[in-house]
Enzyme design. Structure first.
Site, PDB file in Angstrom:
ATOM      1  N   SER A  95       2.030   7.317  -4.964  1.00 56.53           N
ATOM      2  CA  SER A  95       1.585   7.330  -3.713  1.00 56.53           C
ATOM      3  C   SER A  95       2.846   8.462  -2.868  1.00 56.53           C
ATOM      4  O   SER A  95       3.781   8.822  -2.929  1.00 56.53           O
ATOM      5  CB  SER A  95       0.939   6.163  -3.886  1.00 56.53           C
ATOM      6  N   ASP A 217      -9.525  10.393  -8.509  1.00 55.10           N
ATOM      7  CA  ASP A 217      -8.610   9.875  -7.550  1.00 55.10           C
ATOM      8  C   ASP A 217      -9.315  10.141  -6.292  1.00 55.10           C
ATOM      9  O   ASP A 217      -8.417  11.119  -5.256  1.00 55.10           O
ATOM     10  CB  ASP A 217      -7.435  10.488  -7.580  1.00 55.10           C
ATOM     11  N   HIS A 245      -6.281   5.267  -8.807  1.00 55.81           N
ATOM     12  CA  HIS A 245      -4.976   5.855  -7.983  1.00 55.81           C
ATOM     13  C   HIS A 245      -4.118   5.133  -8.625  1.00 55.81           C
ATOM     14  O   HIS A 245      -2.716   5.091  -8.175  1.00 55.81           O
ATOM     15  CB  HIS A 245      -5.115   5.836  -6.573  1.00 55.81           C
TER      16      HIS A 245
END
Lengths: 264, 373
Positions: A95, A217, A245
């Site tokens: 991320s 996602d 995610h």
């Protein structure tokens, strides 16, 4: 300089000449890697850590100004690399830590020889000719929600992690103790994450880079992942079957296999 | 006994909580009637969709970044705030518990979510939060006022200190002038006027001394002492009495002195203490009765007292006598600043001693006592 190892709750395991550094994203801590990092302990020295403000990091080291940009976090990653004497290591970022890795790799050439970016986004907010997945208004709402909905969040992000310094090991009862962050720090980290724009930094990546993109996602869509892979010279992308995610949790085997193929 | 058939269906469907199951990919498999009713979405529009599609945008991000990882890691979560959006676009605040169903190999099969409406709870939480913010703001405002008040009072006390200091010089000139005049004037009336001037100058000088000591004490310096164990104390006390006699013609001041050895004290300060006590006795005592001063060393103590005749001091007044700026009844022309007894008591304390008062219709006596060693 404060003790980097303690500040970032750095945990080193495994064997091998090369190191693999795992950096968690917004919302959780190094536990994100508990199903992935152990798979590399045979061939790599594995390094997991908590960003300052998360997990078992030293909360007193949290400086508002320093951590108001991703460079502040990248500085910490570089310091960890320097402290451990890392050369040509693999950086695996999840991320927002993907972009932190991009910045760190540029800042300390030679420390990181390869980048694995899981669910990366160079910018979350849509822009002219760019789809980030969120409108500026939606991100404002998120940040506003964080400001106004403090109590609702703090019920989950509890004011402080009790006894976080000796985090219970695998298998012990953890009941909601993951992912808890001081609400003010969580708000600040959300702001720096969701308002960041690192599109210009991608062209400067000079090491082999692999993007791991999840299906479906909602935080970082495929289009966003493709932009990252396309903008990095020689960047490659693999679309995982995993949804959501956090494939490092929901589909660790798929993630491990993809990383292994990339680094061997 | 296990429940099955229509009863079981009713139990799940019409449970007093929302109930929803998700495929491992996050898509809705089943949703009960309660949640459909709360959310206003028809079943065919919910089933097959991602659960996160029905959350607010912040709720979605929070679900993906916090809730889903937690569920994956510990297999369940309890009491998380989840905000859905109704078909009408209104937020639906809820608290959720969830757990996972896995097969024997640990493969995820299903996620179960139970949701309870928490509209009032959310409002309550927001009120708590608002209350806390108000309290923090009020605390901050109070601190600011206090700080300002502190600065102002410090400034005021500095002003008093400077003023008192600057008043001394012109007063010294007046005093010197009066002394010169006193030698030159011939007739009795003029001599009386000069004597009155000198009395006034002395009273004023003593007031300035007290004001300066008070300001110094408030500014943190406290009463400073210069101890001298060897110098004789009697001449200092005698001089103070002479000055007061001179300044108060017609008043009788009797003096007994029985000090056997040296008294380790600041003699100037003890003189000031006596002067303040005598000034008080002159102002408040009966004019035609003598004032008695007594000093002695006894049982390891140095004691000094001043007694005058007059009305007894009421108990209510007694409690306030040693407070700064306290003024008892006296003719306006004789009013002081109300610092004399306060400073005297401060001097007593600085010497490790105490100043006390006893008052009866026959006599009012202020006694100072301090240890000799």
């Amino acid at each position: 300089m404060a003790n980097v190892i303690e500040r970032n709750n750095v945990q080193v395991r495994g064997a091998g000449d090369r190191a693999m550094v795992f950096a968690h994203g917004f919302g959780c801590d190094q536990n994100m890697w508990r199903f992935v990092a152990p798979a590399f302990e045979k061939d790599f020295m594995t390094v997991v850590f908590d960003h300052v403000g998360a997990g078992g990091s030293d909360l007193s080291a949290y400086e508002r100004a320093k951590y108001s940009t991703l460079s502040g976090y990248a500085d910490d990653v570089v310091e960890i690399g320097t402290e451990l004497g890392l050369k040509d290591s693999v950086f695996v970022g999840h991320s927002v830590s993907s972009m932190i890795g991009v910045l760190a790799a540029r800042q300390a050439p030679g420390t990181f020889g390869k980048l694995v970016l899981i669910g990366p986004s160079a910018r979350y907010i849509d822009d002219e000719g760019y789809v980030g997945g969120f409108s500026a208004k939606q991100i404002d709402e998120l940040l506003e929600f964080l400001e106004s909905n403090h109590m609702g969040w703090s019920a989950q992000m509890a004011p402080m992690i009790m006894g976080n310094s000796d985090r219970p090991d695998l298998g012990q009862e953890l009941t909601n103790s993951f992912c808890r962050t001081d609400p003010d720090i969580a708000k600040a980290f959300a702001r720096v994450t969701f308002t960041s724009d690192n599109r210009k930094d991608l062209a400067e990546v000079s090491v082999p880079t692999l993007v791991l993109q999840c299906s479906e996602d909602i935080i970082a869509s495929q289009e966003v992942g493709e932009f990252v892979a396309r903008s990095i010279p020689g960047g490659r992308m693999i679309v995982l079957n995993a949804t959501g995610h956090c494939p490092n949790l929901s589909a660790p085997d798929e993630v491990i296999a993809a990383i292994r193929a990339f680094v061997s | 006994m296990s429940v099955s058939g229509p009863d079981f269906e009713d139990m799940v469907n019409n449970a007093p909580c929302g109930y929803v199951t998700l495929h491992p990919n996050g898509r809705i498999e089943h949703v009960n009637a309660t949640l459909l009713a709360w959310s206003g979405h028809p079943a065919d529009q919910m089933v097959g969709k991602r659960f996160t599609d029905f959350l607010t945008m912040p709720g979605r991000i929070y679900y993906e970044t916090h809730i889903a990882p937690l569920l994956r890691m510990q297999g369940f979560f309890n009491e998380f705030a989840i905000d859905m959006v109704t078909a009408a676009g209104e937020p639906l605040h809820m608290i959720a518990n969830a757990n996972e169903r896995r097969d024997a190999d640990g493969k995820l099969l299903l996620i179960r979510l139970a949701l309870i409406k928490a509209t009032d709870r959310r409002r309550y939480e927001q009120e708590l939060l608002a209350g806390r913010e108000l309290a923090i703001a009020a605390e901050r405002a109070t601190q600011e006022v206090l700080l300002l008040e502190h600065e102002t009072s410090e400034l005021r006390e500095q002003f008093i200190a400077v003023l008192g200091h600057d008043l001394r010089n012109p007063l010294a000139s007046i005093s010197a002038g009066a002394r010169l005049l006193g030698r030159a004037v011939q007739n009795e009336k003029e001599q009386q006027i000069v004597a009155m001037m000198q009395t006034t100058v002395m009273r004023m000088a003593s007031m300035i001394d007290n004001v300066l000591d008070f300001a110094r004490g408030r500014l943190g310096g406290g009463i400073t002492l210069e101890y001298d164990a060897n110098g004789p104390l009697e001449p200092v006390l005698a001089q103070v009495i002479d000055e007061l006699r001179l300044a108060s013609p017609g008043r009788v001041i009797e003096f007994e002195f029985a000090v056997d050895g040296p008294v380790n004290c600041d003699r100037i300060r003890i003189g000031q203490l006596l002067s303040n006590l005598l000034g008080n006795a002159v102002t408040h005592g009966t004019a035609h009765k003598p004032i008695a001063v007594h000093a002695e060393t006894r049982n390891g103590l140095f004691e000094l007292w001043v007694a005058n005749a007059g009305e007894a001091i009421p108990q209510t007044v007694m409690d306030k006598l040693f407070e700064p700026f306290f003024r008892g009844k006296a003719r306006a022309s004789k009013q002081g600043l109300g610092l004399g007894l306060y400073i005297a008591s401060q001097i007593a304390k600085a010497h490790g001693g105490a100043l006390t008062v006893a008052s009866t219709p026959a006599e009012t006596r202020f006694s100072f006592s301090m240890p000799l060693a």
